[in-house]
Write a protein that holds these residues in place. Structure first.
Motif, PDB file in Angstrom:
ATOM      1  N   GLU A  61     -12.583  21.085  -9.885  1.00 28.15           N
ATOM      2  CA  GLU A  61     -10.974  21.252  -9.483  1.00 28.15           C
ATOM      3  C   GLU A  61     -10.658  20.156  -8.285  1.00 28.15           C
ATOM      4  N   ASP A  62     -11.429  19.457  -8.038  1.00 29.62           N
ATOM      5  CA  ASP A  62     -11.301  18.374  -6.877  1.00 29.62           C
ATOM      6  C   ASP A  62     -10.921  17.137  -7.349  1.00 29.62           C
ATOM      7  N   VAL A  63     -10.031  16.579  -6.984  1.00 29.43           N
ATOM      8  CA  VAL A  63      -9.284  15.180  -7.311  1.00 29.43           C
ATOM      9  C   VAL A  63      -9.233  14.400  -5.945  1.00 29.43           C
ATOM     10  N   VAL A  64     -10.048  13.328  -5.938  1.00 29.94           N
ATOM     11  CA  VAL A  64      -9.715  12.208  -5.022  1.00 29.94           C
ATOM     12  C   VAL A  64      -9.142  10.969  -5.490  1.00 29.94           C
ATOM     13  N   VAL A  65      -8.220  10.568  -4.926  1.00 27.58           N
ATOM     14  CA  VAL A  65      -7.227   9.485  -5.232  1.00 27.58           C
ATOM     15  C   VAL A  65      -7.535   8.246  -4.217  1.00 27.58           C
ATOM     16  N   LEU A  66      -8.074   7.291  -4.570  1.00 28.17           N
ATOM     17  CA  LEU A  66      -7.938   6.087  -3.824  1.00 28.17           C
ATOM     18  C   LEU A  66      -6.971   5.122  -3.954  1.00 28.17           C
ATOM     19  N   GLY A  67      -6.080   4.744  -3.086  1.00 24.82           N
ATOM     20  CA  GLY A  67      -4.956   4.012  -3.409  1.00 24.82           C
ATOM     21  C   GLY A  67      -4.398   3.346  -2.120  1.00 24.82           C
ATOM     22  N   ARG A  68      -3.086   3.091  -2.290  1.00 21.99           N
ATOM     23  CA  ARG A  68      -2.186   2.254  -1.230  1.00 21.99           C
ATOM     24  C   ARG A  68      -0.861   2.739  -0.956  1.00 21.99           C
ATOM     25  N   TYR A  69      -0.486   2.832   0.143  1.00 23.15           N
ATOM     26  CA  TYR A  69       1.057   3.092   0.554  1.00 23.15           C
ATOM     27  C   TYR A  69       1.583   1.806   0.574  1.00 23.15           C
ATOM     28  N   THR A  70       2.817   1.504   0.183  1.00 22.75           N
ATOM     29  CA  THR A  70       3.736   0.315   0.435  1.00 22.75           C
ATOM     30  C   THR A  70       5.074   0.712   0.681  1.00 22.75           C
ATOM     31  N   ALA A  71       5.688   0.162   1.490  1.00 22.75           N
ATOM     32  CA  ALA A  71       7.145   0.552   1.847  1.00 22.75           C
ATOM     33  C   ALA A  71       7.632  -0.422   3.057  1.00 22.75           C
ATOM     34  N   VAL A  72       8.954  -0.472   3.309  1.00 27.11           N
ATOM     35  CA  VAL A  72       9.538  -1.126   4.348  1.00 27.11           C
ATOM     36  C   VAL A  72      10.390  -0.072   5.176  1.00 27.11           C
ATOM     37  N   HIS A  73      10.029  -0.223   6.853  1.00 24.92           N
ATOM     38  CA  HIS A  73      10.854   0.664   7.627  1.00 24.92           C
ATOM     39  C   HIS A  73      12.020   0.652   7.442  1.00 24.92           C
ATOM     40  N   LYS A  74      12.864   1.604   7.516  1.00 22.17           N
ATOM     41  CA  LYS A  74      14.394   1.200   7.568  1.00 22.17           C
ATOM     42  C   LYS A  74      14.852   0.843   8.902  1.00 22.17           C
ATOM     43  N   VAL A  75      14.408   1.192   9.972  1.00 25.24           N
ATOM     44  CA  VAL A  75      14.754   0.903  11.319  1.00 25.24           C
ATOM     45  C   VAL A  75      14.308  -0.431  11.719  1.00 25.24           C
ATOM     46  N   THR A  76      12.904  -0.646  11.591  1.00 26.53           N
ATOM     47  CA  THR A  76      12.314  -1.822  12.061  1.00 26.53           C
ATOM     48  C   THR A  76      12.425  -3.005  10.955  1.00 26.53           C
ATOM     49  N   GLY A  77      12.512  -2.895   9.781  1.00 27.77           N
ATOM     50  CA  GLY A  77      12.472  -4.035   8.703  1.00 27.77           C
ATOM     51  C   GLY A  77      11.131  -4.290   8.406  1.00 27.77           C
ATOM     52  N   ARG A  78      10.094  -3.665   9.065  1.00 31.41           N
ATOM     53  CA  ARG A  78       8.489  -4.108   9.063  1.00 31.41           C
ATOM     54  C   ARG A  78       8.001  -3.412   7.772  1.00 31.41           C
TER      55      ARG A  78
END
Length: 143
Positions: free
Chosen positions: A91-108
């Motif tokens: 019943e355990d699922v481990v996911v290896l992955g990544r987050y990508t995004a751009v912060h709306k205030v800083t633009g970083r």
């Protein structure tokens, strides 16, 4: 056992733990909070790690989507979870992955590795725990 995510149609009704987790990611990517909530148990415990901007444990499907997904969408452009590899043990699922995004205030931009640990019972996610480099997330948020 390591699994590779399959096309959405292949697991639309499956209660297999990896399929439920994959449906959750796809619903999130589409911004379909109703479909995402349908993958969560009524008594879900969703934990964002200490140091993460949304740190804490959220309960109930609406608590998770309101406290996490809606806030991420409000603060980040193109918040994307890349679920690269699944490791499944019962019943355990481990996911290896990544987050990508751009912060709306800083633009970083943000590009950071992640590990997500899900527990799935009866075709629903009952527990989630996040692991990521919170310093990199905060750096993207700092002007």
């Amino acid at each position: 056992m390591i699994e590779v995510p399959r096309p959405e149609a292949a697991f639309a009704e499956s209660e297999a733990p990896a399929d439920v987790v994959r449906r959750q990611y796809l619903a999130s990517a589409r911004g379909d909070l109703g479909a995402l909530r349908a993958t969560l148990a009524d008594d879900v415990e969703w934990t964002e790690m200490a140091g993460f901007p949304l740190a804490g444990t959220y309960r109930t499907p609406k608590g998770v989507t309101g406290g996490v997904m809606e806030r991420l969408a409000a603060e980040w452009e193109e918040w994307t979870v890349h679920d690269d590899r699944y490791v499944v043990a019962g019943e355990d699922v481990v996911v290896l992955g990544r987050y990508t995004a751009v912060h709306k205030v800083t633009g970083r931009p943000l590009a950071v590795r992640l590990v997500h640990h899900f527990t799935v019972r009866g075709g629903r996610i009952v527990r989630f725990e996040q692991f990521t480099d919170t310093a990199l997330v905060r750096e993207a948020m700092t002007p």
